[in-house]
Write a protein that holds these residues in place. Structure first.
Motif, PDB file in Angstrom:
ATOM      1  N   ASP A 143      19.519  19.231 -40.794  1.00 45.33           N
ATOM      2  CA  ASP A 143      18.756  19.359 -40.125  1.00 45.33           C
ATOM      3  C   ASP A 143      19.181  19.096 -38.200  1.00 45.33           C
ATOM      4  N   ILE A 144      19.066  20.306 -37.954  1.00 43.92           N
ATOM      5  CA  ILE A 144      19.788  20.195 -36.726  1.00 43.92           C
ATOM      6  C   ILE A 144      19.771  18.952 -36.322  1.00 43.92           C
ATOM      7  N   ALA A 145      18.216  18.577 -35.900  1.00 49.07           N
ATOM      8  CA  ALA A 145      17.799  17.206 -34.733  1.00 49.07           C
ATOM      9  C   ALA A 145      18.678  16.518 -35.507  1.00 49.07           C
ATOM     10  N   ALA A 146      18.895  15.553 -36.097  1.00 48.15           N
ATOM     11  CA  ALA A 146      19.171  14.641 -36.916  1.00 48.15           C
ATOM     12  C   ALA A 146      20.862  15.194 -36.701  1.00 48.15           C
ATOM     13  N   GLU A 147      21.521  15.611 -36.895  1.00 52.57           N
ATOM     14  CA  GLU A 147      22.870  16.046 -36.315  1.00 52.57           C
ATOM     15  C   GLU A 147      23.184  15.989 -35.843  1.00 52.57           C
ATOM     16  N   VAL A 148      22.074  16.401 -34.948  1.00 49.26           N
ATOM     17  CA  VAL A 148      22.929  16.193 -33.038  1.00 49.26           C
ATOM     18  C   VAL A 148      22.836  15.138 -32.731  1.00 49.26           C
ATOM     19  N   ALA A 149      21.770  14.042 -33.374  1.00 46.27           N
ATOM     20  CA  ALA A 149      21.060  12.270 -32.810  1.00 46.27           C
ATOM     21  C   ALA A 149      22.811  12.033 -33.618  1.00 46.27           C
ATOM     22  N   SER A 150      22.633  12.001 -34.220  1.00 50.19           N
ATOM     23  CA  SER A 150      23.826  11.356 -35.443  1.00 50.19           C
ATOM     24  C   SER A 150      25.589  11.553 -34.922  1.00 50.19           C
ATOM     25  N   GLU A 151      25.304  12.998 -34.280  1.00 48.10           N
ATOM     26  CA  GLU A 151      26.673  13.309 -33.220  1.00 48.10           C
ATOM     27  C   GLU A 151      26.897  12.451 -32.233  1.00 48.10           C
ATOM     28  N   LEU A 152      25.867  12.800 -31.158  1.00 51.73           N
ATOM     29  CA  LEU A 152      25.686  12.171 -30.359  1.00 51.73           C
ATOM     30  C   LEU A 152      25.519   9.955 -29.987  1.00 51.73           C
ATOM     31  N   GLY A 153      25.463  10.343 -31.199  1.00 46.89           N
ATOM     32  CA  GLY A 153      25.225   7.969 -31.407  1.00 46.89           C
ATOM     33  C   GLY A 153      26.927   7.835 -31.556  1.00 46.89           C
ATOM     34  N   ASP A 154      27.212   8.970 -32.495  1.00 46.23           N
ATOM     35  CA  ASP A 154      29.477   9.042 -32.592  1.00 46.23           C
ATOM     36  C   ASP A 154      29.646   8.824 -30.799  1.00 46.23           C
ATOM     37  N   ARG A 155      28.871  10.078 -30.975  1.00 52.08           N
ATOM     38  CA  ARG A 155      29.310   9.879 -28.665  1.00 52.08           C
ATOM     39  C   ARG A 155      29.560   8.498 -28.319  1.00 52.08           C
ATOM     40  N   VAL A 156      28.130   8.375 -28.550  1.00 54.00           N
ATOM     41  CA  VAL A 156      27.695   7.018 -27.497  1.00 54.00           C
ATOM     42  C   VAL A 156      29.066   6.105 -28.128  1.00 54.00           C
ATOM     43  N   ASP A 157      28.902   5.722 -29.124  1.00 53.68           N
ATOM     44  CA  ASP A 157      30.112   4.637 -29.525  1.00 53.68           C
ATOM     45  C   ASP A 157      31.198   4.665 -28.963  1.00 53.68           C
ATOM     46  N   ALA A 158      32.415   5.778 -29.263  1.00 57.61           N
ATOM     47  CA  ALA A 158      33.137   5.566 -28.431  1.00 57.61           C
ATOM     48  C   ALA A 158      33.319   5.764 -26.830  1.00 57.61           C
ATOM     49  N   ALA A 159      31.647   6.198 -25.972  1.00 58.18           N
ATOM     50  CA  ALA A 159      31.782   6.189 -24.341  1.00 58.18           C
ATOM     51  C   ALA A 159      31.772   4.711 -24.651  1.00 58.18           C
ATOM     52  N   LEU A 160      30.996   3.645 -25.091  1.00 65.31           N
ATOM     53  CA  LEU A 160      30.573   2.013 -25.133  1.00 65.31           C
ATOM     54  C   LEU A 160      32.306   1.184 -25.726  1.00 65.31           C
ATOM     55  N   ALA A 162      34.806   2.593 -25.050  1.00 68.14           N
ATOM     56  CA  ALA A 162      35.953   2.732 -23.774  1.00 68.14           C
ATOM     57  C   ALA A 162      35.544   2.271 -22.733  1.00 68.14           C
ATOM     58  N   GLY A 163      33.866   0.936 -22.673  1.00 66.83           N
ATOM     59  CA  GLY A 163      33.815  -0.040 -21.288  1.00 66.83           C
ATOM     60  C   GLY A 163      32.938   0.632 -20.418  1.00 66.83           C
ATOM     61  N   ILE A 164      32.196   1.945 -20.914  1.00 68.94           N
ATOM     62  CA  ILE A 164      30.777   2.750 -20.669  1.00 68.94           C
ATOM     63  C   ILE A 164      29.534   1.428 -20.641  1.00 68.94           C
ATOM     64  N   ALA A 165      28.708   1.086 -19.444  1.00 62.34           N
ATOM     65  CA  ALA A 165      27.710   0.543 -19.960  1.00 62.34           C
ATOM     66  C   ALA A 165      26.198   1.545 -20.379  1.00 62.34           C
ATOM     67  N   PRO A 166      25.873   0.774 -21.515  1.00 62.54           N
ATOM     68  CA  PRO A 166      24.573   1.411 -21.463  1.00 62.54           C
ATOM     69  C   PRO A 166      23.700   2.202 -21.136  1.00 62.54           C
ATOM     70  N   GLU A 167      23.207   1.741 -19.646  1.00 62.65           N
ATOM     71  CA  GLU A 167      22.294   2.590 -18.952  1.00 62.65           C
ATOM     72  C   GLU A 167      22.842   3.256 -18.003  1.00 62.65           C
ATOM     73  N   ARG A 168      24.417   3.486 -18.045  1.00 62.03           N
ATOM     74  CA  ARG A 168      25.043   4.766 -17.317  1.00 62.03           C
ATOM     75  C   ARG A 168      25.199   6.218 -17.810  1.00 62.03           C
ATOM     76  N   ILE A 169      24.045   6.054 -19.967  1.00 61.69           N
ATOM     77  CA  ILE A 169      25.050   6.639 -20.936  1.00 61.69           C
ATOM     78  C   ILE A 169      23.593   7.830 -21.113  1.00 61.69           C
ATOM     79  N   ILE A 170      23.999   9.362 -20.459  1.00 63.31           N
ATOM     80  CA  ILE A 170      22.961  10.252 -20.550  1.00 63.31           C
ATOM     81  C   ILE A 170      22.666  11.176 -21.789  1.00 63.31           C
ATOM     82  N   LEU A 171      21.944  11.476 -22.328  1.00 61.63           N
ATOM     83  CA  LEU A 171      21.913  12.454 -23.679  1.00 61.63           C
ATOM     84  C   LEU A 171      21.823  13.425 -23.837  1.00 61.63           C
ATOM     85  N   ASP A 172      22.518  14.586 -23.880  1.00 58.91           N
ATOM     86  CA  ASP A 172      21.930  16.210 -23.984  1.00 58.91           C
ATOM     87  C   ASP A 172      22.357  16.550 -25.057  1.00 58.91           C
ATOM     88  N   PRO A 173      21.081  17.369 -25.578  1.00 57.78           N
ATOM     89  CA  PRO A 173      21.700  17.581 -27.020  1.00 57.78           C
ATOM     90  C   PRO A 173      22.065  18.960 -26.822  1.00 57.78           C
TER      91      PRO A 173
END
Ligand code: PMM
Length: 264
Positions: A143-160, A162-173
């Motif tokens: 299920d590509i959309a669900a898997e991409v969203a989940s993997e992006l979510g993991d990268r968001v966790d890593a970014a957060l 590392a100290g990157i504020a959520p309002e500075r984050i942009i996601l790209d599929p």
């Protein structure tokens, strides 16, 4: 208003500009032209990430992009740097880039997260499953959309983390990155899985192979740009914050039509 990120490739091997903009002055002039055509962000890149392309190394990448970023930022434009390398991100943020556009979302060079955190730059996280040379080997989804969203979510966790504020984050599929033609279409249809994560979403379909295939045999660049304007409008309608394009004029006009449509 949808942001229009105009592509300024400073590469001799780019499929889409045929190397026309490798020269610094030509790249700067091209960036300035894109801004007059409606680009609100200028995305400067020094290494092609097209399928099958080879990495250039950071010394060469720096040589290509730093003067271009500096000049376009000094002219008052919002500049993003298309790189997955921490050292290139650091040098170009110093030169005035405000957005680090990392197609690998920190997976290619994890040090980039700390650089972004310390710099205060915005961070565009692309969905990525490996280097260009062999990324199609990883194009396997239930299920590509669900898997991409989940993997992006993991990268968001890593970014957060590392100290990157959520309002500075942009996601790209990551359209075209470890995705076949049909998978790209399914990802776009399922974009709400990514917008639903609650961050700004950027979508790049411009002149990509799957669009060319939709138009038949070997379409001209003008036809690809027309098709790109359509997918960019559909992405905006599906909630994208921004679209990344080579030809801002066509997309600007298409987005103006969408705006009338939606406000009527
Ligand atoms: N695609 C390419 C390069 N950079 N950046 C983002 N954020 N999203 C994309 O889809 C994307 C990107 C590859 O395309 P190009 O070689 O035409 O620039």
């Amino acid at each position: 208003m949808t942001e229009i990120m105009g592509v300024v490739n400073v590469t001799p091997d780019s499929f889409s500009d045929g190397g026309e903009h490798f020269d610094h002055d030509a790249a700067i002039a091209h960036g300035l032209l894109l801004a007059t055509q409606g680009a609100t962000i200028l995305d400067v890149g020094g290494e092609s990430t097209r399928p099958g392309s080879e990495p250039v190394g950071s010394a060469e990448e720096l040589r290509r992009v730093v003067p271009v970023v500096r000049e376009l930022a000094a002219a008052g434009h919002t500049v993003s740097i298309d790189t997955y390398r921490a050292d290139v991100a650091a040098a170009t943020v110093d030169a005035g880039a405000r957005i680090v556009n990392d197609v690998a979302g920190g997976l290619a060079d994890p040090g980039i997260l700390g650089v972004v955190a310390a710099s205060g730059a915005e961070y565009a996280i692309g969905h990525w499953r490996g280097p260009s040379a062999d990324m199609y080997a990883a194009a396997d989804y239930d299920d590509i959309a669900a898997e991409v969203a989940s993997e992006l979510g993991d990268r968001v966790d890593a970014a957060l983390a590392a100290g990157i504020a959520p309002e500075r984050i942009i996601l790209d599929p990551g359209i075209g990155f470890a995705k076949s033609g049909a998978q790209n279409w399914r990802m776009l249809r399922g974009l709400s899985a990514v917008t639903g994560l609650g961050f700004r979403v950027l979508v790049g379909t411009s002149r990509k192979r799957f669009l060319g295939r939709a138009l038949g045999a070997d379409p001209s660049r003008e036809r690809l740009d027309g098709a790109t304007a359509v997918t960019s409008v559909l992405a905006a309608q599906a909630g994208a914050w921004g679209v990344r394009v080579h030809d801002p004029a066509a997309t600007r006009d298409a987005l103006a039509v969408l705006s009338e449509w939606e406000s009527a």
